[in-house]
Structure formats: structure tokens, C-alpha cells
Design a protein around this motif. Structure first.
Motif, mmCIF file in Angstrom:
data_model
loop_
_atom_site.group_PDB
_atom_site.id
_atom_site.type_symbol
_atom_site.label_atom_id
_atom_site.label_comp_id
_atom_site.label_asym_id
_atom_site.label_seq_id
_atom_site.Cartn_x
_atom_site.Cartn_y
_atom_site.Cartn_z
ATOM 1 N N LEU A 44 0.831 -1.196 0.000
ATOM 2 C CA LEU A 44 0.000 0.000 0.000
ATOM 3 C C LEU A 44 0.868 1.250 0.000
ATOM 4 O O LEU A 44 0.577 2.225 -0.724
ATOM 5 N N GLU A 45 1.941 1.218 0.772
ATOM 6 C CA GLU A 45 2.867 2.352 0.777
ATOM 7 C C GLU A 45 3.488 2.541 -0.607
ATOM 8 O O GLU A 45 3.674 3.675 -1.071
ATOM 9 N N ASN A 46 3.775 1.438 -1.287
ATOM 10 C CA ASN A 46 4.358 1.515 -2.629
ATOM 11 C C ASN A 46 3.438 2.210 -3.630
ATOM 12 O O ASN A 46 3.908 2.830 -4.593
ATOM 13 N N THR A 47 2.114 2.098 -3.400
ATOM 14 C CA THR A 47 1.178 2.730 -4.339
ATOM 15 C C THR A 47 1.247 4.251 -4.285
ATOM 16 O O THR A 47 0.820 4.934 -5.218
ATOM 17 N N GLY A 48 1.759 4.786 -3.177
ATOM 18 C CA GLY A 48 1.775 6.228 -2.989
ATOM 19 C C GLY A 48 0.536 6.744 -2.283
ATOM 20 O O GLY A 48 0.372 7.958 -2.111
ATOM 21 N N TYR A 49 -0.325 5.833 -1.863
ATOM 22 C CA TYR A 49 -1.561 6.218 -1.177
ATOM 23 C C TYR A 49 -1.621 5.567 0.201
ATOM 24 O O TYR A 49 -0.807 4.706 0.537
ATOM 25 N N THR A 50 -2.618 5.989 0.973
ATOM 26 C CA THR A 50 -2.888 5.386 2.277
ATOM 27 C C THR A 50 -4.308 4.820 2.258
ATOM 28 O O THR A 50 -5.063 5.033 1.300
ATOM 29 N N GLY A 51 -4.668 4.150 3.341
ATOM 30 C CA GLY A 51 -6.026 3.647 3.443
ATOM 31 C C GLY A 51 -7.064 4.753 3.430
ATOM 32 O O GLY A 51 -8.225 4.520 3.076
ATOM 33 N N ARG A 52 -6.659 5.966 3.776
ATOM 34 C CA ARG A 52 -7.576 7.103 3.795
ATOM 35 C C ARG A 52 -7.689 7.789 2.436
ATOM 36 O O ARG A 52 -8.670 8.480 2.175
ATOM 37 N N THR A 53 -6.697 7.623 1.569
ATOM 38 C CA THR A 53 -6.688 8.370 0.305
ATOM 39 C C THR A 53 -6.901 7.517 -0.943
ATOM 40 O O THR A 53 -7.202 8.055 -2.003
#
Length: 517
Positions: A194-203
Motif C-alpha cells: 500500500l505504501e508503494n502505491t503512494g496512497y494510504t487507506g484514507r486516500t
């Protein structure tokens, strides 16, 4: 010739004028008797949780709850009002229906999240896709167009639907260790991806929506049988639904095996524009020191995965019941007793933060605040919240509480100031003596805190009754105390989070225009 008063009238005048005041022991005994023999807790819980239901800020149910509270206090002869403190995005939940339509037909267990955009009455039927494993945000951006026209599964597929305590009871030590090791490895890999995607669970939901997804499907398991956390959608146009672990895992496996499942989602809701938000404030005026205050505190709002029974329906009915008892047994308090039912605690203590900003006279004159907000259990912890001399007065007040209640309570003096978590922190940040009445767990975190299972049947009324007695006695003792409580602060130790000397929390402003993003 002088007229003589009849003997009966003379006797009444003499006894009403010269009868000695009731002792503390007598008042406490009457409080306990009223709470035990004439409890209103079950009826209050039924009306609030079953009839009105969840109290998400900005919803008609929240407004209805405020109106109900004012009406309830009025029946008891207590003045109450709904104070506007801001505005919020108005929204109303409608029908949610989620079905697997291929490769077989079955209705799934789930619901739309708070503030989810609505589907049409016909709903949306589409295929499913899972998040890919990516090395970086560039790779994820290249993949994003693949979501167009599909529902996206955004939660990790849990390796087991059994809580740890169930494994610990029945599994072999080797099997238990194997499961935990595999799960930890999977969770670590999921977080990294998820960190690799550049996003978080909120975004990430907003990014998927922008890329053309027709909806988001999640499963935020709460580590208990049948329990999921239900929060907000974080999309503007497409629906977001939460599925049970069991149904979500089934869909996830089907996608992984190339089965190409189709689901149909009907998630109806209404946008209601901008609506006012309130605190319900009830008052029993003080007769001798009306400008000094005892505040009974509980947040009124909830998330809406269930009916908000233990977060914070139980705190709410505790304060209602304590106020009812005090009005009956102790109708003319020395100091003014305020009962605060705060709005939008769940979005950042907004109602209570607004109140301390709007009512500096209450903050200045506060003798003590008692707040309850962590489940249905009996109170087992009270901290001095960093006030150096809190033991002197809290200890004295607790001595008057029946021993069958205080025997369960551990105290910490002077303790450390609360920095959030619940509404007492809004007052503590202002240097005013606010105290949390912290409850026994009853598996609160796993089963009822912000979940789809937070319902009336989880309330343990014997424990809530104890809490109402405790609150009423503490309020009585704080009101009658001949001394004003000290606000002198203790020297704080090293903050383990920063490694630096602790500092008192700073007040934070309320969000008075929320829920629109």
C-alpha cells in the motif's frame, strides 16, 4: 386578641424550618435506592438505541436524538436546550443490498459506509478486481486504468476468520504459531505494498474513484466473530460498502482463481445539504454558588454501523439517569450541575471543543467534570489527569460512594493529562478539572467499538447502574464540597513518545464546518 395558629400548621412550620439537614450517608442511600428500585436505564436505552437508532453527525437521527433528550429532561423538570455550535454535511442512510450474481446467486452480508454516495434504485452490477502488487507509485499509476467499470476490493484478505482467543483455545501450539507468523508476514507485505502505491487507506478510495471504478468494496475486520468496523466512504460519486469477512474472503478467492465473479450493489442514501449541529445542554441551577459548575459529560453522536449502544449510548444514559436521580433526591444543589451531550465527538471532540470555546464561564467556574465513554462496563479506573492535588478532593468524594462500587476502581494520582480520546480532554486542555470514568472492557475494542454489532443487547445494565450511582454521588459530593478544587498542575515526566519532558496539552479548535470533503 391575638389569633393562634392551629397546632398542625405550627408543627409543619417548625419542622420545615428547623429540621436538620440530611447527612451525606442519607443522601447517598437515597441515590442508591432510587437507582436500584426505580431505574429508567432499560427504557432510556430502548428509546435511544432501538427507536431512534444510530446518531451520525449530520443525520436526521442525530437531530431526532437531540429533540428526544430535551423532551426527556423536560419530563423530569430539568431545563434543557439544543445549542447550535456549527454545521455539517447532511446525509441519510437508505437501503443497502449486496448480491453475488455470478457464478452463483446469493445475498451477501454488508452495508454502505457513512456518507457514501448513492446508487440508483436499480443499483450497479459489475465485476471485481483486487489491488495489484506494485514496486512503486509509477507502477500503480500504470495499473489504475484497469479499475474502470469495476468494483475494487481494497482490504487485505484475512487468512483466518477466527479470533485469536479461539485459536488459543483449540489449536495446537505449533498450528497457532504457524498462523500468527503467516498472518504477520502477510500484514507486513500488505502495508508495504500500500505504501508503494503512494496512497494510504484514507486516500486510495478517491484515487480509484477518479480512475473510473464504479464502487469500492472493503472488509475492515474487528478481530471478533462477525464484527467489522464501519467508518466513512471517502468518495464523492461512487458507493463504498463493507462486507463481512466471510463474504469478502469468498469474493477475493474467486477473483484470485479467475472465476470472474459479478456483484450487484444497491446502496441508497440521501444528501441533505448543510445542516446545523448541536450539543444538548441540561441544567440544574445551583442555589448558593450558581457560577461554579459540575459537568456530567458524554458524547451523544455515534458511527452508524449499528445503533451506537456502547459508544456512546451507555455513557449517554448514565448521565441522563444520574441527572434524573439528582433532580429527585438533590433538587437544590449548592453548585450548578450541567449535563453535556456533545455532538461530533467521533470526528475530533468537536462538540465539546466548541462548548469550551463558547462557554468560558463554565470552564472558569468548573468544580469538576465526569465523563464516561468507553463501553458498557462498570467503572474500574479514574486518573487525576495531572492535577497535583486531585487526590485530595477525588479521594474524599470517592469515600462517600458505596463500597460495592469503589471496590472495583483503581485510581492514579496525579496521573497525566488526557490529550484526546474523549470529551474530558477538551476541558483538561483548558486547565479545567475533567475526569474520565473509565470502564471495564467487555471486549469493547473487538466487538462493539465502531462496529456493526454495537447494539442494545450488548449493554450490561448492572454495570451501567453502578456507573449512574457513582456519577450521581460524585456530582453530589463535588457540589457540596466547601472548597473549590485546585487546578495546580503536576510536573510531568518524560513523554515516552518523544523522549522529552512532558508538556500540558494545548487546546484545539472545533471543526465547525465539517463533513464536506
Amino acid at each position: 386578641m391575638k389569633k393562634r395558629l392551629p397546632i398542625a400548621i405550627l408543627f409543619l412550620l417548625l419542622t420545615s424550618t428547623f429540621s436538620p439537614a440530611q447527612s451525606t450517608e442519607e443522601i447517598v442511600a437515597q441515590i442508591q435506592k432510587e437507582a436500584t428500585e426505580n431505574s429508567q436505564l432499560e427504557q432510556l436505552a430502548y428509546e435511544l438505541m432501538d427507536v431512534i437508532g444510530p446518531r451520525l453527525v449530520g443525520t436526521p437521527q442525530m437531530k431526532k436524538a437531540h429533540e428526544w433528550a430535551v423532551h426527556t429532561y423536560s419530563k423530569w423538570g430539568i431545563e434543557a436546550t439544543n445549542e447550535t455550535w456549527g454545521e455539517w454535511r447532511g446525509w441519510e442512510r437508505g437501503i443497502t443490498h449486496i448480491d453475488l450474481v455470478a457464478p452463483r446467486v446469493v445475498s451477501l452480508s454488508g452495508m454502505q459506509l457513512a456518507w457514501s454516495p448513492s446508487t440508483s434504485k436499480k443499483g450497479i452490477t459489475a465485476a471485481l478486481i483486487t489491488l495489484p502488487e506494485v514496486s512503486d507509485s509509477v507502477a500503480f499509476s500504470k495499473w489504475l486504468p484497469a479499475v474502470k467499470g469495476k468494483f475494487v476490493l481494497v482490504s487485505m484478505n484475512q487468512p483466518t476468520g477466527r479470533p485469536d482467543y479461539n485459536w488459543e483455545e483449540f489449536a495446537t501450539p505449533e498450528s497457532l504459531e504457524k498462523m500468527k507468523t503467516a498472518r504477520e508476514s502477510q500484514e507486513k507485505a500488505w502495508r508495504q505494498n500500500l505504501e508503494n502505491t503512494g496512497y494510504t487507506g484514507r486516500t486510495i478510495n478517491a484515487a480509484l474513484e477518479e480512475a473510473g471504478a464504479v464502487g469500492i468494496v472493503q472488509s475492515r475486520w474487528s478481530d471478533g466473530f462477525g464484527a467489522n468496523k464501519i467508518f466513512s466512504a471517502r468518495t464523492k460519486k461512487v458507493p463504498v460498502v463493507d462486507l463481512s469477512l466471510e463474504d469478502y474472503s469468498m469474493l477475493y478467492r474467486m477473483v484470485e482463481h479467475g472465476e470472474k465473479p459479478l456483484i450487484k450493489v444497491v446502496a441508497e442514501s440521501k444528501e441533505l445539504g448543510t445542516v446545523p449541529t448541536f450539543n444538548t445542554i441540561a441544567t440544574i441551577p445551583g442555589k448558593e454558588l450558581p457560577n461554579e459548575y459540575i459537568v456530567l459529560s458524554a458524547h451523544f453522536d455515534s458511527w452508524d454501523g449499528a445503533t451506537g449502544a456502547t459508544d456512546n449510548g451507555t455513557g449517554t444514559i448514565t448521565m441522563l439517569e444520574a441527572a434524573r436521580i439528582l433532580k429527585k433526591i438533590y433538587p437544590n444543589p449548592k453548585r450548578t450541575i450541567v449535563i453535556g451531550h456533545w455532538g461530533s465527538e467521533e470526528q475530533g471532540l468537536n462538540g465539546s471543543r466548541a462548548y469550551v470555546e463558547d462557554h468560558p464561564e463554565v470552564v472558569e467556574g468548573l468544580q469538576a467534570l465526569f465523563n464516561q465513554d468507553n463501553g458498557t462496563g462498570r467503572v474500574v479506573r479514574i486518573s487525576g489527569q495531572g492535577f497535583l492535588h486531585s487526590y485530595d478532593y477525588l479521594g474524599r468524594w470517592l469515600e462517600a460512594v458505596p463500597k460495592e462500587i469503589t471496590q472495583h476502581i483503581e485510581t492514579t494520582f496525579p496521573g497525566n493529562p488526557g490529550r484526546g480520546g474523549s470529551d474530558y480532554a477538551s476541558f483538561v486542555a483548558k486547565g479545567a478539572p475533567g475526569f474520565s470514568l473509565s470502564s471495564l472492557s467487555w471486549s469493547y475494542r473487538d466487538y462493539t467499538w465502531h462496529t456493526n454489532l454495537d447494539t442494545y443487547d450488548k449493554i450490561v445494565f448492572d454495570d451501567v447502574r453502578n456507573n449512574a450511582i457513582l456519577t450521581a454521588v460524585l456530582a453530589y459530593m463535588a457540589s457540596e464540597d466547601p472548597e473549590k478544587t485546585s487546578r495546580e498542575k503536576a510536573v510531568l515526566g518524560i513523554d515516552p513518545r518523544t523522549g522529552k519532558k512532558g508538556v500540558w496539552p494545548e487546546p484545539r479548535s472545533a471543526n465547525r464546518d465539517g463533513g464536506k470533503d
